[in-house]
Enzyme design. Sequence first.
Site, mmCIF file in Angstrom:
data_model
loop_
_atom_site.group_PDB
_atom_site.id
_atom_site.type_symbol
_atom_site.label_atom_id
_atom_site.label_comp_id
_atom_site.label_asym_id
_atom_site.label_seq_id
_atom_site.Cartn_x
_atom_site.Cartn_y
_atom_site.Cartn_z
ATOM 1 N N GLU A 35 25.398 31.439 -26.914
ATOM 2 C CA GLU A 35 24.964 30.556 -27.996
ATOM 3 C C GLU A 35 23.996 29.487 -27.495
ATOM 4 O O GLU A 35 23.104 29.071 -28.218
ATOM 5 C CB GLU A 35 26.172 29.908 -28.683
ATOM 6 C CG GLU A 35 27.026 30.902 -29.472
ATOM 7 C CD GLU A 35 26.289 31.550 -30.645
ATOM 8 O OE1 GLU A 35 25.257 31.011 -31.087
ATOM 9 O OE2 GLU A 35 26.736 32.609 -31.113
ATOM 10 N N TYR A 118 26.393 22.552 -33.668
ATOM 11 C CA TYR A 118 26.268 24.002 -33.846
ATOM 12 C C TYR A 118 27.085 24.759 -32.793
ATOM 13 O O TYR A 118 27.863 25.664 -33.109
ATOM 14 C CB TYR A 118 24.799 24.457 -33.781
ATOM 15 C CG TYR A 118 24.735 25.961 -33.705
ATOM 16 C CD1 TYR A 118 24.923 26.743 -34.836
ATOM 17 C CD2 TYR A 118 24.588 26.615 -32.473
ATOM 18 C CE1 TYR A 118 24.960 28.119 -34.760
ATOM 19 C CE2 TYR A 118 24.622 27.994 -32.387
ATOM 20 C CZ TYR A 118 24.806 28.736 -33.532
ATOM 21 O OH TYR A 118 24.866 30.109 -33.449
ATOM 22 N N ASP A 136 23.142 26.789 -37.955
ATOM 23 C CA ASP A 136 21.848 26.695 -37.257
ATOM 24 C C ASP A 136 20.719 26.894 -38.279
ATOM 25 O O ASP A 136 20.967 26.939 -39.487
ATOM 26 C CB ASP A 136 21.787 27.711 -36.107
ATOM 27 C CG ASP A 136 21.706 29.152 -36.605
ATOM 28 O OD1 ASP A 136 21.847 29.385 -37.826
ATOM 29 O OD2 ASP A 136 21.469 30.051 -35.775
HETATM 30 N N1 ADE Z 1 21.729 33.332 -33.000
HETATM 31 C C1 ADE Z 1 22.591 32.351 -32.731
HETATM 32 N N2 ADE Z 1 23.825 32.835 -32.523
HETATM 33 C C2 ADE Z 1 23.740 34.178 -32.650
HETATM 34 C C3 ADE Z 1 24.658 35.244 -32.519
HETATM 35 N N3 ADE Z 1 25.922 35.018 -32.202
HETATM 36 N N4 ADE Z 1 24.210 36.506 -32.735
HETATM 37 C C4 ADE Z 1 22.921 36.711 -33.036
HETATM 38 N N5 ADE Z 1 22.006 35.756 -33.165
HETATM 39 C C5 ADE Z 1 22.401 34.492 -32.971
#
Ligand code: ADE
Length: 344
Positions: A35, A118, A136
């Site tokens: 993340e 987030y 996000d």
């Molecule tokens: N962008 C942010 N977190 C994500 C996730 N877990 N899977 C795909 N795109 C992402």
Amino acid sequence: MKKKDIEALILWYETNKRDLPWRHTKDPYKIWISETMLQQTKVDTVIPYYERFLKEIPDLKALANIDEDRLLKLWEGLGYYSRARNLQKTAQILQSQNQNTLPIDKLALQSLPGIGPYTVGAILSIAYGLREPAIDGNVLRVLSRVYEEKESILKPKVRAKYDSILQKWMKDFSPSSFTQSFIELGALICTKTPQCKECPLNQACKAYKHQTIDEYPVKKETKEKRILHKTVFLFEYKKKIGITKRENKGILANLYEFPNIENSLNEEEINKLFQNKGIYAKKIIKLQPVKHVFSHQIWILHGYQVLLDNPIPNVTFVEKKELKKEYSLPVAFQKVWQSSVLKD
Ligand code: ADE
């Protein structure tokens, strides 16, 4: 939105989700790394970095103890290097508290370097299965269209409003699927050019109903980025290339760079500068300027390839292969390198 809309969204997610490496784990450490990498970087770019990172730094202990230069090398090209430094700071804090995993507590998580709202939501919902939304840019884009949100999605109060809406909805669903279904919808369907016909939320979406999708999300005018010109020198001595280490503060702290100075100098000014510094250049070749955009500033780099007969004090001359392998060179400087004939 109604419950049946979220059911449709989660069914869509379970059927259409991408097979991504971090979707095969619930390990809070791995979710945190993924993340953090995904916050400012696209999925396709992140995958190889994520895999390389975990192979070499498989847990909190390894992260706390890895040499910073090596950490930054593994991060090279991802940008926003403070993310990497904060990962390590957090690992070191947890190590000093004899904790071998990330806290499961919202406040404790929030207090750690680099872990914002987030990331807290992502770790708690995806790894620990708790009802804590993760909002996000993807998620805000979806919600701003569903609700025809007139206020800027950059405002904290807008985020807070959707946080409480999502928290209520989450009660009836798996927190991990709930969080990721919104992220995935934003990434695959509710994009800049959305595929509304395929969208599981189209029944609930006000912007779709009123054909106003192009108007959302509203984003308050962001501050103009500052434009900085720099003159960058690719010093070449005995086929080696000159680099220096940036100071331990500010943008790109502690990374490597080619020697450079503020402003764009012309050849006459460069000759004067070299004379003052006792640098004798055999040949100076002007390169195409390159541009690199950061979050708050734009650099225009005016590169000069400079052939030397003698090394320069305080500049480290390294083999080109070694530079690629061992030193973390930010993309802005890699672009200058690419614009020269030194690269191979
Ligand atoms: N962008 C942010 N977190 C994500 C996730 N877990 N899977 C795909 N795109 C992402």
